[in-house]
Each structure stands twice: as C-alpha cells, then as structure tokens.
Design an enzyme around this catalytic site. Sequence first.
Site, PDB file in Angstrom:
ATOM      1  N   HIS A 170       0.812  -1.218   0.000  1.00  0.00           N
ATOM      2  CA  HIS A 170       0.000   0.000   0.000  1.00  0.00           C
ATOM      3  C   HIS A 170       0.844   1.266   0.000  1.00  0.00           C
ATOM      4  CE1 HIS A 170       0.402  -0.227   4.531  1.00  0.00           C
ATOM      5  NE2 HIS A 170       0.533   1.068   4.350  1.00  0.00           N
TER       6      HIS A 170
ATOM      7  N   ASP B 100      -0.460  -7.689   1.437  1.00  0.00           N
ATOM      8  CA  ASP B 100       0.116  -6.342   1.516  1.00  0.00           C
ATOM      9  C   ASP B 100       1.634  -6.428   1.688  1.00  0.00           C
ATOM     10  OD1 ASP B 100       0.370  -3.605   1.679  1.00  0.00           O
ATOM     11  OD2 ASP B 100      -0.210  -3.500   3.794  1.00  0.00           O
TER      12      ASP B 100
ATOM     13  N   GLY C  84       3.309   5.992   9.123  1.00  0.00           N
ATOM     14  CA  GLY C  84       4.708   6.193   8.783  1.00  0.00           C
ATOM     15  C   GLY C  84       5.579   4.992   9.052  1.00  0.00           C
TER      16      GLY C  84
ATOM     17  N   SER D  46       4.567   1.939   8.132  1.00  0.00           N
ATOM     18  CA  SER D  46       4.185   0.944   7.130  1.00  0.00           C
ATOM     19  C   SER D  46       5.400   0.392   6.402  1.00  0.00           C
ATOM     20  CB  SER D  46       3.250   1.580   6.090  1.00  0.00           C
ATOM     21  OG  SER D  46       1.941   1.604   6.549  1.00  0.00           O
ATOM     22  N   GLY D  47       5.352  -0.906   6.134  1.00  0.00           N
ATOM     23  CA  GLY D  47       6.421  -1.550   5.388  1.00  0.00           C
ATOM     24  C   GLY D  47       7.606  -1.951   6.225  1.00  0.00           C
TER      25      GLY D  47
END
Length: 752
Positions: free
Chosen positions: A87, A139, A241, A243-244
Amino acid sequence: MAWHLLLPLVMLGISPIPGAFQDSALSPTQEEPEDLDCGRPEPSARIVGGSDAQPGSWPWQVSLHHGGGHICGGSLIAPSWVLSAAHCFITNGTLEPAAEWSVLLGVHSQDGPLDGAHARAVAAIMVPANYSQVELGADLALLRLASPASLGPAVQPVCLPRASHRFAHGTACWATGWGDVQEADPLPLPWVLQEVELRLLGEAACQCLYSRPGPFNLTLQLLPGMLCAGYPEGRRDTCQGDSGGPLVCEEGGRWFQAGITSFGFGCGRRNRPGVFTAVASYEAWIREQVMGSEPGPAFPIQPQKPQSDPQELREENCTIALPECGKAPRPGAWPWEARVMVPGSRPCYGALVSESWVLAPASCFLDRSSSDGPPRDLDTWQVLLPSRPRAERVARLVPHENATWDDAFDLALLQLGAPVNLSVAPRPVCLPHPEHYFLPGSRCRLARWGRGESAPGPGALLEAELLGRWWCHCLYGRKGAAVPLPGDPPHALCPAYREEEEAGRCWNDSCWSLLCQEEGTWFLAGIRDLPSGCLRPRAFFPLQTHGPWISHVTRGAYLEDQLAWDWGPDGEETETQTCPPHTEYGACGLRPEAAPMGVLWPWLAEVHVAGDRVCTGILLAPGWVLVATHCVLRPGSTTVPYIEVYLGRAGASPLPQGHQTSSAPPLLCQTTEGSWVLVGVAVQGSRELFAAIGPEEAWISQTVGEAHFLPPSGSPHWPTGGSNLCPQELARASGSPRAVHFLLLLTLLIQS
C-alpha cells in the site's frame, strides 16, 4: 470510520487494475546461497509506547523516500532487495513509478549527519497481482535496488522465515520505524529510529478481539497471510509512517522477520492490535521474484521447533481488555476530581487524565491581559486528589497555545511532580478521540470545573441528557450550515438538565464540565458552557477536538474508543442535514427531538396575570412574548395588570393553587427545513378560529425588531395526515383591522 493505514497519508479504496502488478505465479523453490549471513546485528552498547533505538541495533531497517521525505519503512533482505508493504506504492489502484522512490540504508536519525548511511535508487517495484487493499491481504512489496547496498556494521540483511516456520504465540518481537509516536503526533526531531516490543497474538485471539464491534460497528475478518502483534490493553503499537517496516523475532541468535507493518484501527487502541503481513506465508512469492539474484535472501532452517501448548495451537483464550479509566463508585464521587491550589487564589477544579497530568482551565492560571507567559512560582502550587493523604507538587504548566483568546481553547495541562499510583484511587477520567460520537439521549452529569466553591444543594450532581446534534448545532450554528456527521467533531454539545434553574448558574464564577457515561464508563465530554443568553439551553465546548493536543503533551492520557454506538435501524444520524433560518440569537423554531421534563415546545411561556389567570405566550425574541389580548386585559380596561412570565417550564410545573388557565392556543406548522412557524393564535372562546400572524408582520417587526419571519419562498410544509394540519388559506390570509386587537406584545425585563 476508515482503517488507518500506517502511512503519513491514508489511502483507502484501492482497486486492482489487471496487469498493473507483477505476476504472482509460483515456481519451485530455490535454496539460499550459503555465503549470505543474515539477522546478526553488530554488538552495540537498544512508534507508540516505544523508545529510541541504539545506532546499529537494527541494521536491516531502511527508510523509503518519495518526494524528498520519508514515507514508509522497509527491510533489507539481500544486497539488492528490500521488503516493504504494497500500500506504500499504490495510489488509486496504480503502481507508482520506481524512479520516484529511493532507499536510505544505515540511517539512524533522519535529521543530521548520516554517518555510515547511503542511498540507492529503486530499479523496480513488485507487488502481488492479487493485492487490492490492505484489509484483503497480500500487503507486501519487493524493491530491487539499482545497485547493491554496501554491507557493513550499520547495513545488514535480516533472515526470512520459511513457509513451515512457526512463531510461538506470545513471543516477544520488535517493530521499528520512524512513524508517528501517537495518532496524528509525528516523531519529533531529530527523528531517531524508534523500537517497540510487541507480543505475537494467535489467530484465534486476534480474531476474537476484532470480532468485537468497535465504534461505527467496525469489525475485521482476519485472512490467511495476516498476523497480529500487540496487547489487548493497547498503548504500544506501530503507527502512521511505520508501514512496510519489519516485525522481527529472535531465534537461535538470529533475527527473523515475522511480519511487515500493514494497518490497524488507530494506534495503540484498546483491543485493536496491529495487523502485519505474515512473511512466512509468502516465501514462494518472494523466491519467485528474486530468482537469479546472487546473493538472494536467506531462509535459514528454524533452529528448533518452539514448544507450544497443543491447546494453545487449537484455541486461545480471548481476553477483552476493559477501560482503565472513567470508573466512579457513584455519580458525583469522581475519583479524578483535582483541586489545584494556587496561593492567593480560589481553588481551581480540573480532572486527572493520566498518572502524571491534570487538565484544568487555563484561565485559572493565566492573566489574559498579560503576555508574560506561564507563572514562575509553580513550586508553591499544590494539587489535591481524592484518597491521597498529601498534596501533589506541580512541576510544569502547559497552557494551550490558543488559551488566551478563545474560550473553546481554555485549557491547560499541569504535570505532577511525581506520578500517582493508578492501581488504587485516584483514577483518571476517559477522554474521547476526535471521531467519538456521543449519542443523543446519553446520560450525563455536571462536574465542577474552574474556580469557585461547590454548588449549593444537589447542584454538583445535576443530571443531564444530550440533545440531538442537528438541534444543538443549528441552534448555535449558521443559517444553512451543514451539520457535522458522526465521526466529525461537533461544534457544541447541548444537554437538557432536569433542574434547569440550578444548572444555569455559576456559583462564585465557577463553571461546569460535562461528563457522559457509556457502558458504565465516564468520559469528559465537554468543558465550559458557551456564552449564551438566558433563553437558550446550555451548550458545552466539545473536548474531543483537543484529544490530539492532550495526547501529544501527556504521552499517556487515556483516550478511549466509543463504547456505545447503537443508532437503531433508521440510520437518521448518518444523513446529511442543514440548518433552518437563523436570527441574531440562533435558529428560531427549533424543537428538541427528545423533549426534557415534559416541555414539548420550548418557545411556550406561562404568562401569570395578577390575580388568578395563567395565559399561554409565545417567545418571539429574547425580550418579547406574544400573548392574546383578551387573556391579559379585563373587558373594557386599558390598564395592564402586574404580569410575570415564566420561560422553559410550560406544562412541566403545576399551577399555583387558585390559578386558572385562560389559554389562547397557538397554531404551529413545520417547514421542510425542520423549523416550526407560528401561523396563528386562537381567538377568544374558540379552538378552531385563529388570528393570522402573517398580516401583522409590519406591526410586530416595528415593535420588536428582532422577530424572524419566514421568507416568502419558505412556506410551511403541509403534511398529508396526522394532527399537524395547517390550512394554506390561513397562512396566506389577509389581515383584518381587528386582528391587532387580539394580540398583545409583552416586553420582558430579564433579571440575571
């Protein structure tokens, strides 16, 4: 209510576009190169609820930059490959160009010299073809670097788990990133990498938590390839912030990446753990994408099978965490009531919002005519809390930056010299998140707020009931203004008191706060009543708009999710509504949906005429009441007797003994906008013949000046059935020279 992606910007509603993503067809697995080591950071001298990480402690953590700033996190899994979340790279269903992204490796602080850090361009971004939106899974993303990373003490790859790898439930793992430290609260300078310990939750336990409806009846169906980490009580989590970024667990001296930070409901909320992409589920897809790369990611064999309780693997206990705030033994015995004692001043009442902070009006402590800043004598201040034998010292005063010019921001936070033990009394009050929606009809109480002594009698225990948002907003809002929908902070909260006369006072300049209860838990819903004339019901400034500021300063206040959200089957609360016409004093003709204390029509007045008569009057403006002449004046007399007018109690109180009602009932019709219009007043001796009001507009306007007449285009709505029939010919009737003799205007002498 939207799911909060763990990005600086929320991206929802992503739809898949065929051919936009890399094919996810699987191929036979390949063995990892023998010469690639992973998951072993160099020895070194160690997010929501997290802390600064030590340099070099997480050498696989990378920062993904787009447009010159940090957007997402990622993990280095091989010299030329970075693992992140899908995402982060998809906008409106389209994969963003790889050339717009760069990867920063070996960075600890994103502000200052980047010793040992270096950047790499991104050559390609790959996302599973079946990814569409975060709550549907898959995701994850792979980034191929334009050139290999320079491995060293600050840059090392993390190990990846095989598909057969099992992480035991309850394992303590670590999430890292540069995301917000709380909801809507960015990581402050110098932007040091944050770390937080999270515990893995089994699928059954996590699904149980997310199956319990939250605000707006929000639930989540966990899918294969998802895992949860966090705590039922919340307060530690990843956030926007992050994410990933990686969720890593240590086994046998190596760190394995168990998850990729994906999404969650808010950050650190109770019974809402973070949701991660389970890396082990995507071993085959990762191998497919990196095939041919030398060296590729390492998938070491799990050192040893973690010993799990067989029963734990089948099912986990679902432990729902209860609110840790807002519990009172009985209304009025508020364990969070704080009394701030400043030498030379009356006590100032506030509320304990965390173990170290008290919320109170800034006007208690700041001179609005002065710009000298906060006082310097804090060492002489004391805070008295319930069940505490000694006074607490005040270490710090933090007024709201707008406290000096707007009553809606009249707030200050006082930090106690030492935290209090919340396992015993006192207890903090719950605070609402910005999207909290206090339902009409909520049971509320008034509590002391600000300076002054306690109210006489049962004043401090006054019970109130919230009126509908449309009615409250339109009474204090603007003509034609849209009413905020549930999920948007309201402009005001309007309670109806059971003892209006008592509630309308401020004894010795003290004011009230509004406490509302949901499922046995008390929330501080509103502060100070809005400045208003005595003819309007009280309204409070909503506290929920200040939740982010309170959370930012205290880093520990108890912001709690909405606990009651059953709006019924009609769904009226979610419909867009606008406000009817307004006067200088607010909307006219507004009737509360739930009439408190039996008062059906708030503009009705009891006109007590000296002797034994009580007439029905109509409030037209703050200083004027319309009444039938025959009800007040004796036949043949022009002398006005002694008259008293009572507002806001028509029909609620018994008449004094010996008084008779000489009523001239009004004829009221409702407009399509929802406001009520006075069309006529009954003539003497009849309940079917009415003196029309419209033709007397000139006389009433000239006398009153503040009365609001319906514009010609705003004719009343004539219902097709029921008891509110209004004949159109009456609304348009021409005036009779004798009509004015049926009506008398009383000017009110308002006493405060």
